[in-house]
Design a protein around this motif. Structure first.
Motif, PDB file in Angstrom:
ATOM      1  N   PHE A 101       0.830  -1.207   0.000  1.00 19.64           N
ATOM      2  CA  PHE A 101       0.000   0.000   0.000  1.00 19.64           C
ATOM      3  C   PHE A 101       0.867   1.261   0.000  1.00 19.64           C
ATOM      4  O   PHE A 101       0.532   2.265  -0.641  1.00 19.64           O
ATOM      5  N   LEU A 102       1.990   1.194   0.708  1.00 21.82           N
ATOM      6  CA  LEU A 102       2.884   2.349   0.806  1.00 21.82           C
ATOM      7  C   LEU A 102       3.849   2.446  -0.374  1.00 21.82           C
ATOM      8  O   LEU A 102       4.659   3.374  -0.446  1.00 21.82           O
ATOM      9  N   GLY A 103       3.782   1.470  -1.274  1.00 20.89           N
ATOM     10  CA  GLY A 103       4.598   1.526  -2.479  1.00 20.89           C
ATOM     11  C   GLY A 103       6.007   1.025  -2.318  1.00 20.89           C
ATOM     12  O   GLY A 103       6.890   1.387  -3.113  1.00 20.89           O
ATOM     13  N   PHE A 104       6.277   0.178  -1.323  1.00 15.99           N
ATOM     14  CA  PHE A 104       7.611  -0.376  -1.158  1.00 15.99           C
ATOM     15  C   PHE A 104       7.935  -1.275  -2.351  1.00 15.99           C
ATOM     16  O   PHE A 104       7.051  -1.922  -2.917  1.00 15.99           O
ATOM     17  N   THR A 105       9.214  -1.314  -2.718  1.00 10.76           N
ATOM     18  CA  THR A 105       9.658  -2.160  -3.823  1.00 10.76           C
ATOM     19  C   THR A 105      10.609  -3.244  -3.319  1.00 10.76           C
ATOM     20  O   THR A 105      11.073  -3.201  -2.178  1.00 10.76           O
ATOM     21  N   GLY A 106      10.898  -4.206  -4.214  1.00  6.35           N
ATOM     22  CA  GLY A 106      11.779  -5.306  -3.849  1.00  6.35           C
ATOM     23  C   GLY A 106      11.014  -6.586  -3.640  1.00  6.35           C
ATOM     24  O   GLY A 106       9.809  -6.686  -3.938  1.00  6.35           O
ATOM     25  N   SER A 107      11.705  -7.592  -3.130  1.00  7.83           N
ATOM     26  CA  SER A 107      11.059  -8.875  -2.853  1.00  7.83           C
ATOM     27  C   SER A 107      10.138  -8.748  -1.653  1.00  7.83           C
ATOM     28  O   SER A 107      10.180  -7.752  -0.924  1.00  7.83           O
ATOM     29  N   ASP A 108       9.314  -9.775  -1.449  1.00  5.92           N
ATOM     30  CA  ASP A 108       8.422  -9.758  -0.284  1.00  5.92           C
ATOM     31  C   ASP A 108       9.213  -9.641   1.009  1.00  5.92           C
ATOM     32  O   ASP A 108       8.818  -8.910   1.928  1.00  5.92           O
ATOM     33  N   GLN A 109      10.326 -10.356   1.080  1.00  8.08           N
ATOM     34  CA  GLN A 109      11.151 -10.291   2.281  1.00  8.08           C
ATOM     35  C   GLN A 109      11.709  -8.893   2.496  1.00  8.08           C
ATOM     36  O   GLN A 109      11.780  -8.391   3.624  1.00  8.08           O
ATOM     37  N   ASP A 110      12.110  -8.242   1.383  1.00  8.82           N
ATOM     38  CA  ASP A 110      12.631  -6.875   1.491  1.00  8.82           C
ATOM     39  C   ASP A 110      11.547  -5.928   1.994  1.00  8.82           C
ATOM     40  O   ASP A 110      11.802  -5.052   2.832  1.00  8.82           O
ATOM     41  N   LYS A 111      10.332  -6.096   1.487  1.00  2.00           N
ATOM     42  CA  LYS A 111       9.217  -5.236   1.891  1.00  2.00           C
ATOM     43  C   LYS A 111       8.890  -5.423   3.372  1.00  2.00           C
ATOM     44  O   LYS A 111       8.678  -4.457   4.101  1.00  2.00           O
ATOM     45  N   ILE A 112       8.860  -6.669   3.805  1.00  2.00           N
ATOM     46  CA  ILE A 112       8.547  -6.973   5.198  1.00  2.00           C
ATOM     47  C   ILE A 112       9.628  -6.415   6.116  1.00  2.00           C
ATOM     48  O   ILE A 112       9.342  -5.820   7.165  1.00  2.00           O
ATOM     49  N   ARG A 113      10.877  -6.599   5.706  1.00  2.00           N
ATOM     50  CA  ARG A 113      12.000  -6.100   6.506  1.00  2.00           C
ATOM     51  C   ARG A 113      11.935  -4.575   6.630  1.00  2.00           C
ATOM     52  O   ARG A 113      12.130  -4.015   7.715  1.00  2.00           O
ATOM     53  N   ALA A 114      11.622  -3.910   5.527  1.00  2.00           N
ATOM     54  CA  ALA A 114      11.536  -2.455   5.547  1.00  2.00           C
ATOM     55  C   ALA A 114      10.382  -1.983   6.437  1.00  2.00           C
ATOM     56  O   ALA A 114      10.505  -0.994   7.171  1.00  2.00           O
ATOM     57  N   ALA A 115       9.259  -2.713   6.385  1.00  2.00           N
ATOM     58  CA  ALA A 115       8.101  -2.354   7.219  1.00  2.00           C
ATOM     59  C   ALA A 115       8.443  -2.486   8.696  1.00  2.00           C
ATOM     60  O   ALA A 115       8.035  -1.645   9.519  1.00  2.00           O
ATOM     61  N   LEU A 116       9.200  -3.517   9.044  1.00  2.00           N
ATOM     62  CA  LEU A 116       9.601  -3.712  10.437  1.00  2.00           C
ATOM     63  C   LEU A 116      10.561  -2.622  10.892  1.00  2.00           C
ATOM     64  O   LEU A 116      10.459  -2.127  12.019  1.00  2.00           O
TER      65      LEU A 116
END
Length: 310
Positions: A101-116
């Motif tokens: 929703f926030l427009g993060f890019t990369g793999s799912d793991q990258d997105k999850i890591r960035a969200a954390l």
């Protein structure tokens, strides 16, 4: 044996074990911090209560709500401390949704890591609810024994009225609708006189969506259809079986009623309700275990003044 005690490897293992025990001990006595509710948080609790109940909470009610909210904060903080958010599938999927929703890019793991890293999990209400739920499950799991027969019997005897089945009735009704021009009460009285003269109810009354025959229904069952006062009236009329009586008012109009059978309620035996008693006991045991679990957590958390931390 003495030679073993002098071995360097033994000393290394012993030191490791002692360090592990000490670390575990530190974890059990370490104090953590939690912020208390400020004025805005208390006002939000009050507003939510008003929306749900239609009235303002009393001071006692607001105090209880504040205590419950503080417990929820402790449970949430403890869940994060235990890293429950890193291995929970619901949380992971929610973080991924937020990241997309926030427009993060990369793999799912990258997105999850960035969200954390950004701490999104700390402000997401779905994640918060999930983490609190998991901690509550941990607390309830401490209730890990089965009840004895004596405990179940004590629970049974503590509320004997609960196991009393209600009186039930068989009755027939003749309905007189309030939607017609004629007075339904007068029509019902005229029909009752006709029945008494002819000893027959055939062809009398109006069609009813609920039918005319009711079998083994309680006053509560009757009340669901016709209203509480109607159910009470049927119970009162049951003293004269097989006689047409009325009229009785309902939300639909007027009725003549003939009760053909009255079945007295009976107390259900212990053996019949044993399974239900065991479930009740387990639920109570889990509530008590959760309360004790939260009380233990409270002792380990230092509550900071919410106003002063702003």
């Amino acid at each position: 044996m003495m030679r073993l005690f002098r071995e360097p490897l033994f000393h290394f293992v012993l030191i490791g074990v002692l360090l592990f025990i000490y670390k575990q001990y530190q974890q059990t006595v370490k104090t953590y911090e939690i912020v208390s509710l400020d004025k805005d948080a208390r006002q939000q609790l009050s507003d939510d209560f008003i929306k749900q109940s239609g009235r303002a909470p009393s001071q006692a009610e607001l105090g209880l709500l504040a205590e419950q909210e503080l417990d929820s904060r402790i449970l949430f903080t403890e869940a994060l401390r235990r890293n429950f958010h890193r291995d929970d599938s619901v949380v992971i999927q929610r973080l991924l949704r937020d990241a997309n929703f926030l427009g993060f890019t990369g793999s799912d793991q990258d997105k999850i890591r960035a969200a954390l890293v950004l701490g999104i999990h700390e402000s997401d209400e779905v994640i918060r609810s999930r983490m609190i739920q998991r901690m509550e499950s941990v607390g309830r799991s401490h209730a890990n024994r089965s009840p004895t027969d004596a405990e179940l019997m004590a629970l049974y005897r503590a509320d004997l009225a609960r196991w009393q089945t209600p009186d039930r009735f068989n009755f027939t009704q003749i309905f007189f609708s309030a939607d017609r021009d004629e007075d339904p009460a007068q029509r019902a009285k005229a029909a009752l006189r006709a029945i008494q003269l002819k000893a027959s109810a055939e062809g009398l009354g109006d069609p009813s969506l609920h039918g005319s025959l009711f079998v083994e229904v309680s006053t509560r069952d009757i009340a669901k259809v016709f209203g509480e006062s109607f159910g009470e009236a049927v119970a009162a009329k049951s003293t004269l079986l097989n006689e047409w009586q009325g009229p009785i008012s309902s939300v639909y109009g007027q009725h003549l009623v003939r009760v053909t059978r009255a079945i007295s309620g009976q107390r259900r035996k212990f053996e019949e309700v044993r399974t239900k008693l065991a479930l009740d006991w387990q639920e109570q045991s889990e509530r008590e275990a959760l309360a004790a679990f939260i009380a233990n957590l409270r002792e380990r958390y230092l509550v900071l003044n919410g106003e002063e931390t702003k």
